[in-house]
Design an enzyme around this catalytic site. Structure first.
Site, short mmCIF file in Angstrom:
data_model
loop_
_atom_site.label_atom_id
_atom_site.label_comp_id
_atom_site.label_asym_id
_atom_site.label_seq_id
_atom_site.Cartn_x
_atom_site.Cartn_y
_atom_site.Cartn_z
N GLY A 1 6.36 8.81 -11.56
CA GLY A 1 5.61 10.24 -11.25
C GLY A 1 4.04 10.01 -12.24
N CYS B 1 11.38 5.53 -14.04
CA CYS B 1 10.13 5.27 -14.35
C CYS B 1 10.09 7.04 -15.03
CB CYS B 1 8.78 5.04 -13.59
SG CYS B 1 7.16 4.93 -14.44
N TYR B 2 9.31 8.20 -14.39
CA TYR B 2 9.14 9.06 -15.09
C TYR B 2 10.00 10.09 -14.90
CZ TYR B 2 8.05 14.34 -15.35
OH TYR B 2 7.89 15.36 -15.93
N HIS C 1 10.05 -0.35 -11.56
CA HIS C 1 9.68 0.35 -10.31
C HIS C 1 10.88 -0.58 -9.56
CE1 HIS C 1 7.23 4.08 -10.79
NE2 HIS C 1 6.31 2.67 -11.27
N GLU D 1 11.58 -0.49 -6.52
CA GLU D 1 11.61 0.09 -5.13
C GLU D 1 10.34 -1.45 -5.03
OE1 GLU D 1 10.88 2.14 -7.48
OE2 GLU D 1 9.12 3.67 -7.27
N GLY E 1 -0.72 6.77 23.89
CA GLY E 1 -1.25 5.01 23.89
C GLY E 1 -0.44 3.72 22.92
N GLY E 2 -0.95 5.13 22.24
CA GLY E 2 -0.28 4.02 20.27
C GLY E 2 1.27 4.37 20.76
N VAL E 3 1.94 3.76 19.79
CA VAL E 3 3.47 3.37 19.82
C VAL E 3 4.29 5.07 19.41
CG1 VAL E 3 5.44 2.74 18.23
CG2 VAL E 3 3.12 0.89 18.72
N ASP E 4 3.35 6.15 18.34
CA ASP E 4 4.16 7.47 18.02
C ASP E 4 4.42 7.99 18.90
OD1 ASP E 4 3.99 5.55 15.38
OD2 ASP E 4 1.99 6.78 14.93
N LYS F 1 7.43 4.20 9.60
CA LYS F 1 6.98 2.79 10.52
C LYS F 1 7.38 1.96 11.78
CE LYS F 1 3.10 3.12 13.89
NZ LYS F 1 2.01 3.96 14.60
#
Ligand code: XMP
Length: 532
Positions: free
Chosen positions: A69, A96-97, A188, A190, A243-246, A388
């Site tokens: 953070g 980290c933080y 980190h 990740e 029309g978008g994936v979501d 996504k």
């Protein structure tokens, strides 16, 4: 504005699979921890750092991770983890933080290190004493690469801890209290710049915390469908599709969950790409057999956007106009209590303001922040917990054709945010033609799937050119193409020069109104993917 607390998953204990809770102290890469854990096959959720322990326990976590953070633990009133988490007898990993607050809260000492600030690539030495955290990854006395980003440093670790890795500027780069299963890493794990980072998380989650890695998209699909049914009961739901994936995945999920209680609306905002309306209507009617109301609201949108140049104002107007159109449609098709939104996890995280979880607001996404405060719909957001690529995987499970799944994301505000300055029908028409050529060429060169997103941006700048024997004075068009995993960070796509040259020639020759093409080579950060 919604907080990340309202993820629909939290309405039910996630008891079918093991869960890891990540407490968010606001680092811009916190969501990557969630992603990595899920990639390992273990469900994980991100909660604000100050979530009451009773709420954390509802998720029955098998491990807790404290994120990085931007704050300094030395500052008065800087964020702390709920102290009870250290009494739950479940493993805790501070990053980290997260490491620093854990040290401070358990009796260690942290100071501001003026001269030893470390940002970026760094190398640490692995100590003699082997730790299960590094098991099978880093041998003793090796010097692996990690990604650091810290100003403060731990100078005394709490009782029970030992140092398991260090370097010159960071004598406590990794620490462990193996008995209580508390771990801390200053770097980190990740991010991809810590090459073995994912294995460290794997060791923590699978070996140390003993989680089962049985979380799959197929099981999650059934879970989401169950939750939708529980949330909406017998009510009707209206779902805007673009029309978008979501939005396509949201519609397919809702259809599977509530059948004909779903009303899908395709709003033609006049801000769509070339042929978009026909393609979307075709997909829903022909492939899914889901009834679709097609509202042509282009005049209304363009009228309201006339003369508007400020990006946030554009988004707000578009968000409000969508709602007005939906309300108008439901007045015709029958009342609906819910509005479905394809809000994703990164939208939620990017739109949370500083007070809850301290991640800073970048843009108010139409999906979340652009909606008016007052509307007659309750929201159902079944993708709120997903990234996504997870949505794409879910879409395939739902039988959505690959062609749609692989489509580049397209923002709710459409071409409005790809025309900096005021929007006119003439500019929209120019942009549509240029964009279609760029996309067509990407497909023919087999580069479309290599890029996360690619599009054209029509700039409010005119430049001089020469066509045949005459002078032209027309718009400048920027081409934008990026590679990314989830849109949170992105690199500009290094498209071959000769490809770009070919696209430029075609656009200038075929699209009247454009005299010059430039290629955007900004990555995110510091840029964003869209220009507005
Ligand atoms: P930025 O420009 O913030 O975009 O780097 C990250 C991703 O989000 C998309 N985007 C939006 N999607 N409504 C949406 O549905 C929006 O208002 C919006 N703004 C940006 C963008 O296309 C990219 O994929």
């Amino acid at each position: 504005m919604q907080s990340i607390n309202s993820s629909i998953l939290k309405t039910t204990p996630a008891n079918r699979h093991d869960t890891v809770v990540i407490l968010d102290f606001g680092s811009q890469v916190t969501q990557l921890i969630t992603r990595r854990i899920r990639e390992i096959g273990v469900y994980s959720e991100l909660l604000p750092f100050n979530t009451p322990v009773a709420d954390i326990l509802k998720l029955r976590p098998k491990a807790i991770i404290l994120s990085g953070g931007p704050a300094s633990v030395i500052e008065k009133d800087s964020p702390r983890a709920p102290k009870e988490i250290f009494d739950l007898k479940i493993p805790v990993l501070g990053i980290c933080y997260g490491l620093q607050t854990m040290c401070k809260q358990l009796g260690g000492k942290v100071v501001a290190s003026q001269n030893k600030r470390e940002f970026g690539r760094s190398f640490i030495s692995i100590n003699d004493a082997p730790s299960p955290l590094f098991n099978g990854i880093w041998e003793k006395n090796t010097k692996p690469q990690v990604w650091m980003s810290h100003g403060d440093s731990v100078v005394k670790i709490p009782d029970g801890f030992k140092v398991i890795a260090q370097n010159k500027s960071c004598p406590f780069a990794a620490i462990a209290d193996e008995k209580r299963r508390f771990y801390g890493v200053q770097f980190h794990p990740e991010v991809v710049h810590t090459p073995e980072g994912k294995h460290i998380l794997e060791n923590f989650v699978l070996k140390i915390a003993g989680c089962r890695n049985d979380w799959t998209m197929a099981s999650f699909k059934d879970e989401i469908i169950g939750l939708i049914r529980k949330q909406v009961g017998n009510e009707r739901v209206i779902c805007g599709v673009s029309g978008g994936v979501d939005s396509t995945v949201v519609a397919a999920l809702l259809h599977a969950a509530i059948g004909d209680k779903l009303v899908c609306i395709f709003v033609d905002t006049g801000l769509m790409r070339h042929n978009e309306a026909e393609e979307v209507v075709g997909l829903f009617r022909d492939h899914f057999n889901i009834p679709l109301v097609h509202e042509d609201a282009s005049e209304l949108f363009l009228e309201r956007l006339k003369g508007i140049t400020e990006p946030e104002q554009k988004r707000k107007i578009i968000g409000k106009t969508f709602i007005d159109v939906f309300e108008g449609t439901t007045a015709k098709t029958g009342e609906a209590a819910f509005l479905a939104q394809g809000t994703l996890y990164p939208d939620v995280i990017e739109s949370v303001s500083h007070t809850g979880a301290p991640s800073s607001t970048i843009k108010s996404h139409h999906n979340v922040g652009g909606l008016p405060e007052k509307m007659n719909f309750k929201l159902v957001e079944p993708l709120r917990a997903l990234f996504k690529d997870e949505v794409r995987a879910l879409g395939l499970h739902l039988g959505i054709p690959e062609k749609f799944i692989k489509r580049h994301p397209f923002p709710g505000p459409g071409l409005a945010i790809r025309i900096p300055g005021d929007i006119t029908p003439e500019k929209l028409s120019i942009l549509r033609k240029a964009d279609a050529i760029f996309i067509e060429e990407l497909h023919s060169a087999k580069l479309y799937d290599e890029t996360w997103q690619a599009f054209a941006v029509l700039l409010p700048v005119r430049s001089v050119g020469v066509m045949g024997d005459s002078r032209t004075y027309d718009y400048v068009l920027a081409l934008r193409a990026v590679t990314s995993v989830d849109g949170m960070t992105a690199d500009y796509a290094a498209l071959p020069h000769e490809f770009l040259g070919r696209v430029a020639v075609r656009i200038v020759n075929e699209v009247k109104g454009i005299s010059r093409i430039v290629y955007d080579i900004t990555s995110k950060p510091p840029g964003t993917i869209e220009w507005e």
